[in-house]
Design an enzyme around this catalytic site. Sequence first.
Site, PDB file in Angstrom:
ATOM      1  N   ASP A 132      68.310   6.356   9.994  1.00  0.00           N
ATOM      2  CA  ASP A 132      69.021   7.177  10.961  1.00  0.00           C
ATOM      3  C   ASP A 132      68.039   8.206  11.508  1.00  0.00           C
ATOM      4  OD1 ASP A 132      68.775   9.153   9.032  1.00  0.00           O
ATOM      5  OD2 ASP A 132      70.920   9.271   8.595  1.00  0.00           O
ATOM      6  N   ARG A 157      81.426  14.909  10.625  1.00  0.00           N
ATOM      7  CA  ARG A 157      80.166  15.649  10.734  1.00  0.00           C
ATOM      8  C   ARG A 157      79.838  15.861  12.211  1.00  0.00           C
ATOM      9  NH1 ARG A 157      74.340  14.138   7.957  1.00  0.00           N
ATOM     10  NH2 ARG A 157      74.671  12.116   8.975  1.00  0.00           N
TER      11      ARG A 157
END
Length: 535
Positions: free
Chosen positions: A450, A166
């Site tokens: 996150d 990613r």
Amino acid sequence: MTAPDGVEVTGPLHERYDEILTPEALSFLATLQREFGARRKELLAARAEREKQLAAGGTLDFLPETAHIRADDSWRVAEPAPGLVDRRVEITGPTDRKMTINALNSGAKVWLADFEDANTPLWENMIQGQINLRDALDRTIDFTDPKTGKSYALRPDEELATIVVRPRGWHMEEKHVLVDGEPMSGSLFDFGLYFFHCARRQLAKGKGPYFYLPKMESHLEARLWNDAFNLAQDELEIPRGTIRATVLIETITAAFEMEEILYELRDHSAGLNAGRWDYLFSVIKKFRSRGAEFVLPERNAITMTAPFMRAYTELLVRTCHKRGAHAIGGMAAFIPSRKDPEVNKVAFEKVRADKTREANDGFDGSWVAHPDLVPVCREVFDGVLGDKPNQRDRLREDVKVSAADLLAFDKTPGEITEAGLRNNIDVALRYLATWLGGNGAVAIHNLMEDAATAEISRSQVWQWINNGVTLKEGQKVTKELVEKIMDEELAGIRAELGQAYDEPRYNQAVALFKEVTLADEYAEFLTLPAYERMP
């Protein structure tokens, strides 16, 4: 180090960096940036214009100009590539050396190797992560923890998780690499380096260069990625269609363009993912100044059974399977405790319930954030899939989702309490302090936080202040109240951590939190001013 004309590397060059930042790799990056840098900026400007329209009272709907794509039942995405047929359990995490080994050994089918939300974009993290991925593919990676002396290595003669990288979203830049005097796109930097060094390595192993694409807001952004894929494959003389990409549907605008996004990437598509946490952040951000009907309850009260979240996930499964694509479920953020059996029991029960709902809804797999949760997710999907690798044949033709269903925020049950406000402030401060220290995936109160969850926390506080929200207990959320609670929560963190409390780092976190929460102007992404504070 020799750089091509027009390319300047301003970041420090540590051991082995020359293996990644080769003249050939930098020339490849420059080609990508020169070809697509201007289009990227145009698309970011289009985002800002769309946001202005929403702030002025506009709404969202399925696009009339692309109705022919949605109405055409004949097109499908490419068949699943090797290593992406069975995706019943995927683990996510940053690309540090220990996580790389643990994720590949975890028993998950896929590892999302994250340069984005679970990562802090320190220069060292970005380049060392590329080294780690290449070493993993060469099976030369190992790690010894300097604190415990424990050694980690890849399990021999076992099939490891398929690596899916990613890169950063289109809004991020890599300030340590200048092309023609300007910082290059962080997305193209992360994608380009991995593709240049690892595409052929992956193909030699019978798989391929695979990616997760984050933060997309429109099908035109997907078209940009598709064009970048074609150029990259042509440059390295790799057949078009070799790259496969799964798009995270984690913005409210992208939810209205799922079919178009699949269509733009159809020769490179590996499906869609329900990026639930960033999706909540996007909903708050896009409608932050629109009044009470757009104010959501505190974040821990918003479940996946809320009507607007249910509409989003059901539409995602329906859209993917209609076009032959995988539908991948969201993150289970709960972190098991190896010290507290009761916390462990609660975490496993919540994860099992979450994954059971997804599997029964038709998802082909789902995410976990911790290796201990891989067996739980696999057990649930095994029970639904059996010997089948996926359930793409389950078309969910019963699903009918309207624009109003996706926008039914006012039907979300839940409250806004002082405890919820305190939790948002506490989590944001703890996370920002750790992020600024170089770690983007942080266990806080038995949840893996996150950048996405930190964005929700600070955005809710900003929205509550600027919409005059009153807490359940009767207090109005004001800047003064937030500052008071912030001081109290900070004192609690200091007392809890004792000598481990990093005063300078938390001072930085407080300054950043105030900037993205208490300012009259809303910061689009907290990671942008945070990145400015980094060397």
